[in-house]
Design an enzyme around this catalytic site. Structure first.
Site, PDB file in Angstrom:
ATOM      1  N   ASN A  78       0.852  -1.256   0.034  1.00 26.00           N
ATOM      2  CA  ASN A  78       0.038   0.029  -0.034  1.00 26.00           C
ATOM      3  C   ASN A  78       0.933   1.453  -0.174  1.00 26.00           C
ATOM      4  OD1 ASN A  78       0.482   0.922   2.760  1.00 26.00           O
ATOM      5  ND2 ASN A  78      -0.415  -1.392   3.260  1.00 26.00           N
ATOM      6  N   ASP A 128      -4.334  -6.429   5.371  1.00 22.50           N
ATOM      7  CA  ASP A 128      -5.631  -6.995   5.878  1.00 22.50           C
ATOM      8  C   ASP A 128      -5.487  -8.368   5.275  1.00 22.50           C
ATOM      9  OD1 ASP A 128      -6.426  -5.162   7.491  1.00 22.50           O
ATOM     10  OD2 ASP A 128      -7.625  -3.887   5.736  1.00 22.50           O
ATOM     11  N   LYS A 171       8.323 -17.449 -10.255  1.00 18.03           N
ATOM     12  CA  LYS A 171       7.653 -16.443 -11.011  1.00 18.03           C
ATOM     13  C   LYS A 171       6.510 -16.937 -11.868  1.00 18.03           C
ATOM     14  CE  LYS A 171       8.725 -12.526 -13.782  1.00 18.03           C
ATOM     15  NZ  LYS A 171       9.729 -11.974 -14.807  1.00 18.03           N
ATOM     16  N   PRO A 200      -3.774 -12.012  10.625  1.00 16.85           N
ATOM     17  CA  PRO A 200      -4.195 -11.443  12.039  1.00 16.85           C
ATOM     18  C   PRO A 200      -4.270  -9.934  12.167  1.00 16.85           C
ATOM     19  CG  PRO A 200      -1.955 -12.373  11.658  1.00 16.85           C
ATOM     20  CD  PRO A 200      -2.641 -12.435  10.322  1.00 16.85           C
ATOM     21  N   ASP A 201      -5.119  -9.639  13.039  1.00 21.85           N
ATOM     22  CA  ASP A 201      -5.251  -7.934  13.080  1.00 21.85           C
ATOM     23  C   ASP A 201      -4.366  -7.793  14.498  1.00 21.85           C
ATOM     24  OD1 ASP A 201      -5.814  -5.472  14.380  1.00 21.85           O
ATOM     25  OD2 ASP A 201      -7.708  -5.672  12.935  1.00 21.85           O
ATOM     26  N   ILE A 202      -3.055  -7.387  14.305  1.00 22.68           N
ATOM     27  CA  ILE A 202      -2.161  -7.043  15.335  1.00 22.68           C
ATOM     28  C   ILE A 202      -2.763  -6.467  16.469  1.00 22.68           C
ATOM     29  CG2 ILE A 202       0.232  -6.668  15.745  1.00 22.68           C
ATOM     30  CD1 ILE A 202       0.959  -6.758  12.662  1.00 22.68           C
ATOM     31  N   PHE A 247      -4.340   3.499  14.563  1.00 21.58           N
ATOM     32  CA  PHE A 247      -4.552   4.789  13.363  1.00 21.58           C
ATOM     33  C   PHE A 247      -5.903   4.261  12.591  1.00 21.58           C
ATOM     34  CE2 PHE A 247      -1.148   7.988  13.491  1.00 21.58           C
ATOM     35  CZ  PHE A 247      -0.471   7.474  14.510  1.00 21.58           C
ATOM     36  N   LYS A 263     -14.136   1.598  15.575  1.00 18.05           N
ATOM     37  CA  LYS A 263     -12.722   0.928  15.989  1.00 18.05           C
ATOM     38  C   LYS A 263     -12.222   0.967  17.257  1.00 18.05           C
ATOM     39  CE  LYS A 263     -11.161   1.138  11.237  1.00 18.05           C
ATOM     40  NZ  LYS A 263     -10.513   1.624  10.127  1.00 18.05           N
ATOM     41  N   LYS A 273     -12.148  -2.537  18.776  1.00 20.95           N
ATOM     42  CA  LYS A 273     -10.702  -3.215  18.919  1.00 20.95           C
ATOM     43  C   LYS A 273     -10.345  -2.911  20.599  1.00 20.95           C
ATOM     44  CE  LYS A 273      -8.894  -2.734  14.397  1.00 20.95           C
ATOM     45  NZ  LYS A 273      -7.777  -2.998  13.551  1.00 20.95           N
TER      46      LYS A 273
HETATM   47  O1  C5P Z   1      -9.398  -1.712  10.974  1.00 20.47           O
HETATM   48  P1  C5P Z   1      -8.318  -0.979  10.386  1.00 20.47           P
HETATM   49  O2  C5P Z   1      -7.298  -1.804   9.663  1.00 20.47           O
HETATM   50  O3  C5P Z   1      -8.641   0.251   9.620  1.00 20.47           O
HETATM   51  O4  C5P Z   1      -7.285  -0.652  11.582  1.00 20.47           O
HETATM   52  C1  C5P Z   1      -6.318   0.160  11.699  1.00 20.47           C
HETATM   53  C2  C5P Z   1      -5.471  -0.097  12.649  1.00 20.47           C
HETATM   54  O5  C5P Z   1      -5.247  -1.569  12.962  1.00 20.47           O
HETATM   55  C3  C5P Z   1      -4.091   0.531  12.438  1.00 20.47           C
HETATM   56  O6  C5P Z   1      -3.600   1.074  13.929  1.00 20.47           O
HETATM   57  C4  C5P Z   1      -3.112  -0.512  12.194  1.00 20.47           C
HETATM   58  O7  C5P Z   1      -2.058  -0.360  12.538  1.00 20.47           O
HETATM   59  C5  C5P Z   1      -3.746  -1.921  12.964  1.00 20.47           C
HETATM   60  N1  C5P Z   1      -3.813  -3.068  12.074  1.00 20.47           N
HETATM   61  C6  C5P Z   1      -3.220  -4.089  12.594  1.00 20.47           C
HETATM   62  N2  C5P Z   1      -3.222  -5.188  12.137  1.00 20.47           N
HETATM   63  C7  C5P Z   1      -4.060  -5.684  10.965  1.00 20.47           C
HETATM   64  C8  C5P Z   1      -4.529  -4.464  10.323  1.00 20.47           C
HETATM   65  C9  C5P Z   1      -4.680  -3.220  10.795  1.00 20.47           C
HETATM   66  O8  C5P Z   1      -2.621  -3.926  13.704  1.00 20.47           O
HETATM   67  N3  C5P Z   1      -4.060  -6.636  10.106  1.00 20.47           N
END
Ligand code: C5P
Length: 404
Positions: free
Chosen positions: A210, A279, A289, A305-307, A323, A337, A341
């Site tokens: 991104n 994501d 390749k 995983p959403d860290i 953020f 959020k 979260k």
């Molecule tokens: O839900 P969203 O992706 O918009 O949330 C953004 C926040 O979540 C940011 O602080 C980003 O660093 C964190 N994040 C994360 N792991 C992911 C996706 C987003 O820690 N896989």
């Protein structure tokens, strides 16, 4: 080494023989990473020519309040907004008197009135002028308004006398200027910041990523350092120099960032998740390749995983700051959020159309359970300092409440 990387210093020079030392000061500030613009009073130009400072700074030296040419390049209000700090060296007795009384009759005095940033004043004058009750009263006035007086030193003076009134040496002034950025509001706390994008490999040569530049996360890490914290940074691939005194771990994919964060999280008091973590990643990464043999093909993605979510859900979760980069409905998405979260704070900004990503300025609204604050458009490093100050308020408040 002083810490002035990226700091914007407006260096004001007033009429005094010590102005010759300011040339060395300018070099030193620049050598330590500061971006410096010089403003001279008419009196100063009698001692050193603007050309000296122009040649050294590589920038136009500002001398006039209402000059068509310089105003069109950078107007006085713009200049006042540009600065992170105003450092006046040397500051003559006359200039101190004018600032103390709110004069705005030349460029430098006007900037002192118009700027909402710390003002540092390094007096330089004859010892009798320094000791005069009028000067001392003016200095007291300035101090009560938060102006910081640097020095003066005592010793031999250019006029042949001996006493207080010598301007501090350039290295002392540079050091004291760097110190004004050190707020110590988070001394002793351990802060972990993530920054930059992640790269999700498709095959050995291609990836999904991104537009995140990492600038905001790096600025947050620097601001946390200035606040006295012990800072670790986990960075995705970016084009930025490693900040000094920050422990940097470089990662590429979201999975790598996840495991680097989890390894450190038990030693973290505050987690600031500024990274734009992908994501989704490829369900299977091609070992070779991919050839362009078919007209179309599909990539199958799986959720990463959403860290941040995982960190904030830990039993002994650190103070967690997220953020939210949004293209619409900023407030409702950010509030959602924050709650879903279970974050302590979220910094939300609008992105797209050249806003937010890969630019040097940004604006954001910060939300926490009991309040919110709008941070106006500003360079990312200034925004980061404001954000760190909001984090410190909430974090220190939360910790105090815990102990009572
Ligand atoms: O839900 P969203 O992706 O918009 O949330 C953004 C926040 O979540 C940011 O602080 C980003 O660093 C964190 N994040 C994360 N792991 C992911 C996706 C987003 O820690 N896989």
């Amino acid at each position: 080494m002083y810490r002035l990387t990226g700091k914007r210093i407006l260096l004001g020079v007033t009429g005094g023989i010590a102005a010759y030392k300011t040339a060395v000061l300018l070099r030193l500030l620049q050598k330590n990473g500061a971006d410096v613009q010089v403003v001279m009073t008419r009196g100063a130009t009698e001692f050193v020519t603007p050309l000296t400072f122009q040649a050294l700074s590589g920038k136009v030296v500002h001398t006039e309040l209402l000059d068509l040419e310089t105003e069109s390049a950078m107007g006085h209000i713009e200049l006042a907004r540009w600065a992170d700090v105003i450092l006046i060296a040397p500051a003559s007795a006359n200039f101190i008197a004018r600032v103390a009384n709110g004069y705005a009759d030349d460029l430098l005095s006007t900037l002192c009135l118009a700027a909402d940033v710390p003002i540092l004043v390094a007096p330089a004058m004859n010892q009798q002028m320094w000791l005069n009750a009028a000067t001392q009263e003016n200095l007291e006035k300035l101090k009560t308004r938060g102006v910081v007086i640097l020095g003066p030193a005592e010793g031999d003076q250019a006029c042949g006398e001996n006493g207080p009134g010598r301007m501090l040496e350039a290295d002392e002034l540079a050091l004291l200027t760097a110190k004004t950025f050190e707020t110590n509001i988070l001394t002793g706390s351990r802060i972990l910041v993530t920054a930059g994008p992640t790269r999700e490999a498709i095959d050995p040569v291609r990836y999904i990523s991104n537009r995140s530049s990492g600038k905001m996360g790096y600025a947050v890490a620097m601001a946390a350092l200035e606040a006295g914290a012990d800072v670790s940074l986990i960075s995705g691939p970016v084009n930025l120099p490693e900040p000094e005194r920050v422990k940097v771990t470089n990662v590429s994919s979201a999975a790598e960032m996840h495991s680097a964060v989890m390894q450190k999280i038990s030693d973290t008091d505050i987690f600031i998740s500024a990274a734009a973590v992908a994501d989704y990643s490829l369900e299977t990464i091609s070992q070779q390749k991919i050839k362009k043999s078919s007209d179309s093909f599909e990539l199958k993605l799986k959720k990463n995983p959403d860290i941040l979510l995982e960190v904030a859900a830990l039993q002994s979760a650190p103070f967690s700051v997220g953020f939210a980069a949004e293209t619409e409905n900023l407030e409702s998405n950010a509030q959602l959020k924050l709650r879903s979260k279970k974050l302590d704070m979220i910094a939300a900004n609008l992105v797209g159309d050249n806003a937010g990503f890969d630019v040097d300025t940004n604006a954001m609204t910060v939300f926490w359970k009991t309040g919110q604050k709008q941070l106006q458009q500003a360079p990312k490093n200034r925004l980061a300092r404001n954000l760190i100050s909001l984090i410190a308020d909430q974090y220190n408040g939360k910790n105090t409440n815990k102990t009572h």
